[in-house]
Design an enzyme around this catalytic site. Sequence first.
Site, PDB file in Angstrom:
ATOM      1  N   GLU A 102      22.086 -15.162  57.085  1.00  0.00           N
ATOM      2  CA  GLU A 102      23.054 -15.955  57.853  1.00  0.00           C
ATOM      3  C   GLU A 102      22.327 -17.028  58.655  1.00  0.00           C
ATOM      4  O   GLU A 102      21.186 -16.827  59.073  1.00  0.00           O
ATOM      5  CB  GLU A 102      23.777 -15.035  58.851  1.00  0.00           C
ATOM      6  N   ASP A 106      27.764 -15.441  65.791  1.00  0.00           N
ATOM      7  CA  ASP A 106      28.412 -15.855  67.033  1.00  0.00           C
ATOM      8  C   ASP A 106      29.207 -14.640  67.556  1.00  0.00           C
ATOM      9  O   ASP A 106      28.663 -13.798  68.252  1.00  0.00           O
ATOM     10  CB  ASP A 106      29.305 -17.058  66.698  1.00  0.00           C
ATOM     11  N   PHE A 156      26.924 -24.543  71.584  1.00  0.00           N
ATOM     12  CA  PHE A 156      27.108 -24.995  70.210  1.00  0.00           C
ATOM     13  C   PHE A 156      25.850 -25.714  69.726  1.00  0.00           C
ATOM     14  O   PHE A 156      25.335 -26.608  70.395  1.00  0.00           O
ATOM     15  CB  PHE A 156      28.308 -25.937  70.104  1.00  0.00           C
ATOM     16  N   ARG A 169      23.774 -31.254  59.008  1.00  0.00           N
ATOM     17  CA  ARG A 169      23.053 -30.178  58.318  1.00  0.00           C
ATOM     18  C   ARG A 169      21.649 -30.620  57.915  1.00  0.00           C
ATOM     19  O   ARG A 169      20.751 -29.810  57.730  1.00  0.00           O
ATOM     20  CB  ARG A 169      23.798 -29.745  57.054  1.00  0.00           C
TER      21      ARG A 169
HETATM   22  P1  5GP Z   1      31.297 -15.568  63.913  1.00  0.00           P
HETATM   23  O1  5GP Z   1      32.186 -15.005  62.858  1.00  0.00           O
HETATM   24  O2  5GP Z   1      30.028 -14.751  64.142  1.00  0.00           O
HETATM   25  O3  5GP Z   1      32.039 -15.805  65.202  1.00  0.00           O
HETATM   26  O4  5GP Z   1      30.899 -17.025  63.453  1.00  0.00           O
HETATM   27  C1  5GP Z   1      29.917 -17.224  62.508  1.00  0.00           C
HETATM   28  C2  5GP Z   1      30.002 -18.593  61.890  1.00  0.00           C
HETATM   29  O5  5GP Z   1      30.503 -19.553  62.830  1.00  0.00           O
HETATM   30  C3  5GP Z   1      28.641 -19.083  61.487  1.00  0.00           C
HETATM   31  O6  5GP Z   1      28.320 -18.701  60.180  1.00  0.00           O
HETATM   32  C4  5GP Z   1      28.781 -20.584  61.649  1.00  0.00           C
HETATM   33  O7  5GP Z   1      29.307 -21.149  60.486  1.00  0.00           O
HETATM   34  C5  5GP Z   1      29.785 -20.749  62.761  1.00  0.00           C
HETATM   35  N1  5GP Z   1      29.149 -20.997  64.071  1.00  0.00           N
HETATM   36  C6  5GP Z   1      29.108 -20.160  65.133  1.00  0.00           C
HETATM   37  N2  5GP Z   1      28.451 -20.728  66.166  1.00  0.00           N
HETATM   38  C7  5GP Z   1      28.049 -21.935  65.747  1.00  0.00           C
HETATM   39  C8  5GP Z   1      27.287 -23.000  66.359  1.00  0.00           C
HETATM   40  O8  5GP Z   1      26.835 -22.953  67.520  1.00  0.00           O
HETATM   41  N3  5GP Z   1      27.064 -24.097  65.576  1.00  0.00           N
HETATM   42  C9  5GP Z   1      27.527 -24.209  64.312  1.00  0.00           C
HETATM   43  N4  5GP Z   1      27.245 -25.330  63.658  1.00  0.00           N
HETATM   44  N5  5GP Z   1      28.244 -23.237  63.701  1.00  0.00           N
HETATM   45  C10 5GP Z   1      28.494 -22.109  64.406  1.00  0.00           C
END
Ligand code: 5GP
Length: 180
Positions: A102, A106, A156, A169
């Site tokens: 991964e 988050d 973020f 990216r």
């Molecule tokens: P979760 O399901 O753990 O809340 O979110 C995971 C996904 O959210 C990650 O694979 C990513 O795509 C996106 N994400 C979470 N935090 C960030 C961040 O700070 N920056 C970016 N670009 N994507 C994030």
Amino acid sequence: MQKIKVEDKEFEIFLENDTLNKRIRLLGIQINLDYEGKCPLFIGVLNGCFLFLADLIKEINVPCEVAFMRVASYEGILSTGKVKELIGLPDNIEGRDIIIIEDIVDTGLTLTHILKTIKDKNPASVKVSSLLLKPAALKYEIEELEYIGFEIPNEFVVGYGLDYNGLGRNLKDIYRATES
Ligand code: 5GP
């Protein structure tokens, strides 16, 4: 402080490429030791993992396979809280030692969903390697999270595979959103 703009948002430098690479080298050493005599199947979660996986896999010296899958759910800065279907999950998971790759964990919602689906296919073992983890945002306990690059604050971030509205990216380093 090096600042950049991605679309409408300002970011400042956070983790330089050199720092990322040094940590990834150590993760590789750890994985090589833990998987000696095995042939792990790395499953990258697209799109964000592509640079991390590319750099990590070059450090692996046990026999291994690589596959990719996809989950689409994240828009803008806030997670929708919904996980959509998993696309392209490899079908040779049974009996294998799986390492999910991964970019960032988050809340952990996405990963929890992926883990449940993979475990239903009876792998020999499952571990997760995530380049970044936001411990303060984590809402689900994930014991498989074994190889973490960096624990970061609940901010973020963009770059090194991670996007903001599809952009950024390609950035070599990781940047974080500034307050303003
Ligand atoms: P979760 O399901 O753990 O809340 O979110 C995971 C996904 O959210 C990650 O694979 C990513 O795509 C996106 N994400 C979470 N935090 C960030 C961040 O700070 N920056 C970016 N670009 N994507 C994030």
